[in-house]
Design a protein around this motif. Structure first.
Motif, PDB file in Angstrom:
ATOM      1  N   GLY A 122      46.929  24.243 -36.342  1.00  0.00           N
ATOM      2  CA  GLY A 122      46.830  23.598 -37.648  1.00  0.00           C
ATOM      3  C   GLY A 122      46.461  24.554 -38.766  1.00  0.00           C
ATOM      4  N   LEU A 157      45.094  16.288 -36.011  1.00  0.00           N
ATOM      5  CA  LEU A 157      45.910  17.299 -35.346  1.00  0.00           C
ATOM      6  C   LEU A 157      45.891  17.088 -33.844  1.00  0.00           C
ATOM      7  N   TYR A 188      51.134  18.350 -39.602  1.00  0.00           N
ATOM      8  CA  TYR A 188      49.730  18.341 -40.033  1.00  0.00           C
ATOM      9  C   TYR A 188      49.564  19.101 -41.346  1.00  0.00           C
ATOM     10  N   ASP A 236      38.640  16.985 -39.197  1.00  0.00           N
ATOM     11  CA  ASP A 236      39.784  17.292 -40.051  1.00  0.00           C
ATOM     12  C   ASP A 236      39.326  17.835 -41.396  1.00  0.00           C
TER      13      ASP A 236
END
Length: 455
Positions: free
Chosen positions: A134, A372, A189, A438
């Motif tokens: 990510g 993710l 993502y 996140d």
């Protein structure tokens, strides 16, 4: 209880967290909770210093609270997935060993070596940081796609060089193509919150992956990746990653996907001759008896095996189709061989094990708080599901697509390494369930053009 200020309390609490990676997450969560409680006391009319002191006091003893959080925020292992993968791998190697001994084939030792390498890579990936996908999604995607494109172009050219082996005009790079799935999850993502343009870009990234499979050419890989990319895009739209209306997002994904799938089923050809060829192949897959000496030979033989199979134990089908098993396609026919040699119940048990593994990965993915991790787990589960579906359908006589792998059971050679890498990624996601958070989506620059009349 001894009084602490906010920073002292957080520092003492985080010292109880043994996983260093979780300390920043816990510190942020506890600090925010104290801040929210302090604001609530201020609204009730308390003085600022008293509100801060009371908010900290309400959190309880920092050592006891830290120890309780330490039991939550620690790496963990999904033993169910590991157990299912281990059982399926053991049964697969056992069946392959018995086949290798009876047919005097030499690929079993290579399969054992690939399995050992795959297990080592699975362990390494499990303990690695999956969030790197990510952090650098575009670099990883563009670099890997460029590597594949150059390798395919050189291998199919007339330069005399070959990065990838060819068998019957088809490049054997399926083990690398399936690694596009987690990398594509990273691309999705990256473009969270980017609107329709981000959705279009992700669709374009999917097209580049499908073009690579077309160049190999591997129609099965193209169909599998098409279905998986569509599923991942739909999940991203459903979860509001692109901040577009769901109806619009679904339409933007499904309309071009339906057209691509239609062309793929017809064999990718728009010419009348190719269309006729594709229709014959489809008819042979559905009614193999009509083409028993040509396109329908494999489907006819496989259906005969299933019709003669016993509920438990070997049947006459195994002896009657002896030459059929010795055609060199045993790695593609392992599921039908299990049914012929050990009975229908053996085939059902194998499907239940595979189904349990896939269902467990789906369940793990949907329980992830990290977006993710959810997407990576979902993509890997979709891959295992499509591989299993194509393989089992082929072995039941529906030969629409050539089978690739029955995950962790069939003789996949170097593909075994890729499968274990992906299951290691799944285990890494589960291991870090309560350790990562996140970050806010990166803002995509937006521009506006305005025309003004100056005279």
């Amino acid at each position: 209880m001894q009084e602490y200020n906010k920073q002292q309390y957080v520092d003492i609490l985080t010292e109880q967290i043994r996983c260093r990676r979780a300390r920043s997450l816990v510190s942020e969560e506890i600090g925010q909770h104290i801040e929210d409680q302090e604001q609530a006391y201020l609204r009730e009319g308390m003085e600022a210093e008293a509100a801060s002191r009371e908010a900290v006091r309400q959190m309880g003893d920092p050592v006891e609270t830290g120890l309780a959080l330490d039991r939550i925020h620690r790496p963990k292992t999904d033993w169910r997935i590991l157990a299912l993968v281990g059982i399926i791998t053991f049964l697969g190697l056992l069946v392959q060993y018995l086949i290798a001994g009876s047919m005097e084939v030499s690929w079993f030792s290579r399969q054992v070596i690939c399995t050992e390498i795959g297990i080592a890579i699975m362990i390494a990936v499990c303990f690695a940081d999956y969030t790197l996908i990510g952090k650098y999604p575009l670099a990883l995607w563009c670099g890997f796609v460029s590597f594949l494109f150059i390798g395919i172009s050189v291998s199919r050219g007339n330069t005399g060089l070959s990065f990838f082996p060819q068998v019957h005009g088809q490049l054997r790079i399926y083990p690398l193509l399936i690694l596009l799935v987690p990398l594509y999850g990273g691309v999705l993502y990256r473009f969270r919150g980017s609107g329709r343009m981000g959705l279009l870009f992700c669709g374009g990234a999917a097209v580049t992956g499908l073009v690579l499979t077309y160049m190999t050419p591997n129609r099965t890989a193209m169909a599998e990746l098409l279905v998986i990319f569509i599923a991942m895009l739909l999940l991203a739209v459903k979860r509001g990653w692109f901040r577009v209306r769901k109806g619009v997002g679904y339409l933007m994904v499904l309309a071009p996907a339906a057209a691509a799938l239609f062309l793929l089923i017809l064999g990718g050809g728009l010419l009348a001759s190719r269309r006729g060829y594709a229709l014959i192949r489809m008819d042979a897959a559905l009614h193999p008896g009509k083409y028993g000496d040509s396109w329908g030979y494999m489907g006819t033989q496989l259906r005969n095996v299933l019709e003669q199979a016993a509920l438990l134990g070997g049947s006459d089908a195994r002896a009657a189709a002896g030459d059929f098993w010795n055609t060199g396609n045993i790695s593609d026919l392992l599921y039908s061989y299990v049914i012929a040699a050990y009975g229908i119940l053996a085939g059902v048990v194998l499907l239940l094990l595979l189904g349990g593994m896939i269902a467990r990965i789906f369940s793990m993915a949907f329980r992830q708080k990290n977006q993710l991790g959810c997407m990576l787990g979902f993509g890997c589960a979709c891959l295992f599901l499509t591989q299993t579906t194509v393989y089992v359908m082929y072995n039941m006589g529906y030969t629409f697509f050539s089978p690739m792998y029955l995950p962790f059971f069939s003789c996949a050679g170097t593909g075994t390494i890729s499968l274990y890498l992906l299951i290691g990624l799944v285990l890494s996601v589960y291991r870090n369930t309560n350790l990562v958070k996140d970050p806010p989506p990166k803002r995509i620059p937006r521009y506006r053009l305005r025309l003004e009349r100056i005279s």
